[in-house]
Design an enzyme around this catalytic site. Sequence first.
Site, PDB file in Angstrom:
ATOM      1  N   LYS A  64      30.870  21.063 -15.467  1.00 14.58           N
ATOM      2  CA  LYS A  64      30.591  19.732 -16.000  1.00 14.58           C
ATOM      3  C   LYS A  64      31.812  18.834 -15.811  1.00 14.58           C
ATOM      4  O   LYS A  64      32.956  19.310 -15.845  1.00 14.58           O
ATOM      5  CB  LYS A  64      30.185  19.793 -17.471  1.00 14.58           C
ATOM      6  N   ARG A  70      45.127  13.570 -17.967  1.00 16.15           N
ATOM      7  CA  ARG A  70      43.751  13.048 -17.935  1.00 16.15           C
ATOM      8  C   ARG A  70      43.691  11.611 -17.422  1.00 16.15           C
ATOM      9  O   ARG A  70      42.852  10.828 -17.881  1.00 16.15           O
ATOM     10  CB  ARG A  70      43.098  13.119 -19.310  1.00 16.15           C
ATOM     11  N   LYS A  99      34.163  22.900 -24.635  1.00 21.63           N
ATOM     12  CA  LYS A  99      35.178  22.516 -23.660  1.00 21.63           C
ATOM     13  C   LYS A  99      35.405  21.008 -23.740  1.00 21.63           C
ATOM     14  O   LYS A  99      34.552  20.254 -24.176  1.00 21.63           O
ATOM     15  CB  LYS A  99      34.734  22.914 -22.244  1.00 21.63           C
ATOM     16  N   ASP A 100      36.573  20.595 -23.281  1.00 23.73           N
ATOM     17  CA  ASP A 100      36.964  19.196 -23.358  1.00 23.73           C
ATOM     18  C   ASP A 100      35.986  18.294 -22.617  1.00 23.73           C
ATOM     19  O   ASP A 100      35.451  18.662 -21.575  1.00 23.73           O
ATOM     20  CB  ASP A 100      38.375  19.010 -22.783  1.00 23.73           C
ATOM     21  N   ARG A 101      35.791  17.113 -23.150  1.00 23.50           N
ATOM     22  CA  ARG A 101      34.918  16.133 -22.507  1.00 23.50           C
ATOM     23  C   ARG A 101      35.603  15.498 -21.305  1.00 23.50           C
ATOM     24  O   ARG A 101      35.037  15.466 -20.207  1.00 23.50           O
ATOM     25  CB  ARG A 101      34.520  15.041 -23.500  1.00 23.50           C
TER      26      ARG A 101
END
Length: 363
Positions: free
Chosen positions: A47, A18, A76-78
Amino acid sequence: MNALPLAFGEPLLTAAIRSVPEDFQVDEIPAFEATGEGEHLLLDIRKRNANTVAIAKQLAQWAGVPEMGVSYAGQKDRHAVTTQRFSVHLPKRVAPDLALLESDELHVLASTWHNRKLQRGALAGNRFKLVLRGVQGDKAAIEERLQIVAARGLPNWFGEQRFGRDGGNVPAALQMFAGRRVRKDQRSMLLSAARSALFNRVLAARVEQGNWDTALDGEIWMLDGSRSVFGPEPMSEVLAERLGRFDIHPSAPLWGVGELRATGAARALEDQALADEQAMALRAGLEQAGLKQERRSLRLKPSLMQHQWLADDVLEVSFALPPGCYATAVLHELGEVTDASRNEIAGVARAETEAPSAEDAAE
């Protein structure tokens, strides 16, 4: 995750994930085809760097409906680029202009009508494409480890997302069980964290003993791709063959009211792993909350697993996982992978001097 044991030996690498949202890509695999009719608008949305709950609120405002009129299969992950499906209840079948939703963080890929609200868990799985940067470690050993994981599977850990920022959800659950009042949405999150912590304890004990993917006497078996369980029953050639082709998996408890089904050595291990003071408090709290005893597979097998080196120190890994399984469990078997987005989060928190929101904790 770094505190959990490894199934296949010592850690092989250090790396960062990330560094940018595109380094963590997730595509939801739908569980059904839309009917093309009905009063629920299904939206496939990509997104970027956005919270699922926040997107759902944005959709409710766009459609002019209560927040309960918007649903999604899973969070879902940000800090990622993710594709997932939402449903919006529009009884008059009149949708505002989809172009009004477009932004740097939201893009509508497709829309269609369906005759039912999208239910939580209504997905077939998730596809992941992860990019590790600053990789330090022996390439040949890393590639061999990836091949082992693809062939043998790996422990089915609950990932760190389940436990909140800095692992705070389990202490918060203990406080809730001791009488602290929390909001309804927080309660559900904390109950899940407590259950997950107990499951991970049992799994950790079996990984340490080397029997997380083999049979113990008194084993309870879970059918692959299902929540159905059976057993205990004596080990046989038939069970061994089914275990070998990943048709069944050993399981561990998701704690709640009721007697453990496991017997013999499997039951003894579960009892021992969950016998300390904190575990007993979590068990009692979950029982008092009325949750029922369930089971979860100890073993996870990624599918469609591939990898490539984008540069000498940049590794891309892709795979698909069933619902409820965590990509961080795959990364854990490689070594110490640092979430670079946390540095950004910590910087914002220090600047704002505010406590994390419930939504942040859920991520």
